[in-house]
Every structure is written in structure tokens, then in C-alpha cells.
Design a protein around this motif. Structure first.
Motif, PDB file in Angstrom:
ATOM      1  N   ALA A 102       0.838  -1.201   0.000  1.00 33.47           N
ATOM      2  CA  ALA A 102       0.000   0.000   0.000  1.00 33.47           C
ATOM      3  C   ALA A 102       0.875   1.255   0.000  1.00 33.47           C
ATOM      4  CB  ALA A 102      -0.915  -0.002   1.225  1.00 33.47           C
ATOM      5  N   ALA A 111      -2.015  -0.792  -5.973  1.00 34.05           N
ATOM      6  CA  ALA A 111      -1.877  -1.242  -4.590  1.00 34.05           C
ATOM      7  C   ALA A 111      -2.797  -2.428  -4.308  1.00 34.05           C
ATOM      8  CB  ALA A 111      -2.178  -0.091  -3.629  1.00 34.05           C
ATOM      9  N   THR A 115      -1.393  -6.154  -3.439  1.00 35.71           N
ATOM     10  CA  THR A 115      -1.815  -6.734  -2.160  1.00 35.71           C
ATOM     11  C   THR A 115      -2.417  -8.121  -2.377  1.00 35.71           C
ATOM     12  OG1 THR A 115      -2.194  -4.571  -1.138  1.00 35.71           O
ATOM     13  CG2 THR A 115      -3.360  -6.455  -0.185  1.00 35.71           C
ATOM     14  N   VAL A 166      -6.940   0.400   1.076  1.00 34.44           N
ATOM     15  CA  VAL A 166      -6.696  -0.597   0.028  1.00 34.44           C
ATOM     16  C   VAL A 166      -7.571  -1.826   0.275  1.00 34.44           C
ATOM     17  CG1 VAL A 166      -4.993  -2.210  -0.903  1.00 34.44           C
ATOM     18  CG2 VAL A 166      -4.381   0.184  -0.560  1.00 34.44           C
TER      19      VAL A 166
END
Length: 386
Positions: A102, A111, A115, A166
Motif C-alpha cells: 500500500a 496497490a 496486495t 486498500v
């Protein structure tokens, strides 16, 4: 084949490689290769130590790639000197990876993708399917993201608020392809909650659980949206509601209120009502007041106008709405709902039609079009949130 185990081990294995000196991009590639090998080997020859097996295979893949890259002799020399494995605190590693994925240098979409890949253990194909983009497009996005964060060292604490945003983006994508992103977001948020003691992490987890609990009741068998006031509450997941409320209460008791805790408190009040008529709208307005104070968000103000309309009557709601920018998403739909509650059906029908034209997706457009048609044919009923 325990896919859940594989995905839970992904960030731990990746962190071990990075700690051993591999740059993030190369380490992530090596871990993905190890996961593919695990899918091939484990069903017939399961390892006694899955994490150790993945670390060994991933490190070998990294060494192979490093030795093949003669143009980068320094990395090859460093990689030849394999350090002793040693203990690695997995919770800290997971938190570090959350912060890295992030990173503020990344766009929100990058992001999210990084992730899901590095922390969530999803394949590029799964992520591409979930976001309805070609696999090659997603591969390029992830590759650019990895290059951006390679070499980044988090010597100072990362920004928890950015990580939470995120994860909330992931959650709001819901379900698409063969991956349930809402469930994945909940899993990753649980993982984050185990790694860091922060009331807003608990607030987001509670919010996700409370929203997810209503999931089965949100759509009719034909796929159409079912407004909150009309949902069959017997279909709500009471176990998730109880867990979410318990987590929220523990977070609120710490007296460090944040926006996700405030949003979760609103969701808890909806979940706590046995019927739509029993909803405590006065408390919901108070929580939206807190949310506006914390964030100044126009969306929070818009939702507050809806709550004011329920607590103090539609004219009060319309007065609150008049203070907001008409260009706000859903502003026209809220105006339609409040005008209908006030008994001005022709205006409400017209506004529902206008709102349908502005709807962000086909499902919402169809719902608003049905609302306009219902009023134009003179039938009754009300609209609410979902």
C-alpha cells in the motif's frame, strides 16, 4: 490441496526471501513459482513442513534466476551466499508486506493488485478475472507495481490508514470470476488485525463482517437489488453480525474513534433492528455527525441526509440535502427517495429516471428504473439503502 494454507503462507515465505537479501520483485516471482510447484507436487507428496518446503523451493528458484542473470553480477554473488534460515516473526513480516503493497507511490488500483498477489497469494489470472481485465493487462500492472516498491525499506512505521483503504477497495469489489474478493478482504483484514493492535483495523473488520452478513438478502433470485428496508432479515448471517458487533464494541471501548468504527456503528444499528421500522435512526444520525466530523466526507453528508429524513421527516432530509453539491454520486437518487417520502410522487418519479441515467452499474440502473416505473403506474412502496 489446501489452497487456503498456501495463500496464508505466501506473505511469510515472501518476507523470508526479502530478509535474506532478494529484492521484492524477484522474491515475489520466486514465491509464485514455488506455489505453482506446490500445486503440482503436494497432492501426491504433501510436505511435513509446508512453510519450510515453500521457502526452500522459492529460494532455489530465486538463486536459479539470479545465476542466470549474468548482467547483474552483484546480485548473483550475494545470492550464492545463502544465509542460515533462522526464526522469522511472521506477524511483523505480514504487517511489513501490507505496508509495502500500500506504498503511497502506487496508484490505488496497483496497490490493490499487488496486495492480492503478494499478501493474498492470488494468481495474476485470478486477479484479472476478478477485475474483468485481460490477464496480460493485470500482469503489466503488477509488474510495474513491483518495480515501484523494489528496494523500498520501511524504516519508519507504515501508514495503517492507507492499508485499510486498500483493503476496503478490495472488499467493495464483491464477487467476480472464481474469487470472492469480499471474503478475501475479510481474510486479509483478519490477518492484519493479528499483526497490529489498532482500533481502526478492528473497526474495518467489524464493518466488513456486518455488511457481508446482509449479502445473501441484497439480491432477488432474478439478480435485482433488494433495498435494505425490504430485505428478508432471516437471511442475514447472525453469526457474522454477532462477531462484528463484538469486535466493534471492543474497539469503541478503547476511545480512539475513527471513520471505520463510526461506519461500523451505523451498520451495527441496522443489523440490530428486528424490522426496518425498529431502526434507531436518531442514533444513526448521531454516528453520521461523528463521521462528518472525522472526515468531512461529502458521501457521509449525503448518507446523513437520508438518515435525517428517516429520523426527523423527509422535509428535514431535503433541507440537509440542499446543502450538498448536486453533482455528488447518488445525490439524485437520494432526492428521489426523500421526495417520495414527502408524497411528491411526480417529482420522485422524474428524479428516479434521472438517477437511473447516472447509475454506475447496470444493476443499480435497473433498480432505479423500476422505482420510476412503479411511481408512474401509481403503485406504492418505499426505497431504502442496501
Amino acid at each position: 490441496m489446501d489452497e487456503a494454507l498456501l495463500r496464508s503462507l505466501t506473505p511469510r515465505v515472501l518476507a523470508v526471501l526479502v530478509r535474506r537479501g532478494a529484492d521484492f520483485a524477484a522474491a515475489e516471482d520466486a514465491v509464485q513459482d514455488a506455489l505453482v510447484e506446490a500445486v503440482r507436487v503436494w497432492p501426491t507428496d504433501p510436505p511435513k513442513d509446508p512453510k519450510g518446503w515453500l521457502i526452500t523451493v522459492a529460494w532455489r528458484r530465486f538463486l536459479d534466476a539470479a545465476r542466470a542473470d549474468t548482467a547483474r553480477r552483484r546480485r548473483e554473488d550475494r545470492a550464492d551466499e545463502e544465509p542460515a534460515p533462522g526464526p522469522v516473526p511472521s506477524a511483523d513480516d505480514t504487517l511489513w508486506l501490507h505496508f509495502l503493497c500500500a506504498h503511497p507511490a502506487l496508484s490505488p488500483s496497483s496497490a490493490v493488485a499487488l496486495t492480492l498477489r503478494a499478501v493474498g497469494g492470488l494468481t495474476t489470472r485470478q486477479i484479472a478475472q476478478a477485475y474483468l481485465v485481460p490477464e496480460a493487462t493485470m500482469a503489466q500492472r503488477i509488474s510495474r507495481a513491483k518495480r515501484t516498491v523494489s528496494g523500498v525499506r520501511l524504516d519508519r512505521p507504515g501508514d495503517v490508514a492507507t492499508v485499510l483503504r486498500v483493503l476496503y477497495l478490495v472488499f467493495n469489489e464483491g464477487y467476480s470470476g472464481d474469487v470472492d474478493l469480499a471474503a478475501e478482504a475479510i481474510r486479509l483484514t483478519r490477518q492484519l488485525a493479528a499483526a497490529v493492535d489498532h482500533p481502526e483495523v478492528a473497526g474495518l473488520l467489524a464493518l466488513m463482517l456486518l455488511h457481508h452478513a446482509r449479502r445473501d438478502a441484497r439480491t432477488a433470485p432474478d439478480g435485482s437489488l433488494v433495498p435494505l428496508a425490504e430485505q428478508d432479515r432471516s437471511r442475514w448471517d447472525t453469526r457474522s453480525i454477532a462477531e462484528g458487533i463484538g469486535i466493534l464494541q471492543a474497539a469503541l471501548a478503547r476511545d480512539r474513534l475513527g471513520e471505520f468504527q463510526a461506519q461500523a456503528a451505523v451498520a451495527a444499528l441496522h443489523a440490530d433492528a428486528q424490522t426496518a421500522e425498529e431502526t434507531d435512526w436518531v442514533q444513526i444520525v448521531e454516528w453520521y455527525d461523528e463521521l462528518v466530523r472525522l472526515t468531512g466526507s461529502p458521501v457521509a453528508r449525503l448518507n446523513r441526509a437520508v438518515a435525517v429524513g428517516e429520523a426527523d421527516g423527509p422535509q428535514a432530509g431535503l433541507a440537509a440535502l440542499a446543502e450538498l453539491d448536486p453533482a455528488l454520486p447518488r445525490h439524485t437518487a437520494v432526492a428521489a427517495h426523500l421526495h417520495e417520502r414527502a408524497g411528491d410522487l411526480p417529482t420522485a418519479a422524474r428524479l428516479y429516471t434521472e438517477a437511473a441515467l447516472k447509475a454506475p452499474n447496470l444493476q443499480e440502473r435497473a433498480h432505479l428504473t423500476r422505482q420510476a416505473a412503479r411511481l408512474n403506474t401509481g403503485s406504492g412502496g418505499q426505497q431504502g439503502g442496501s
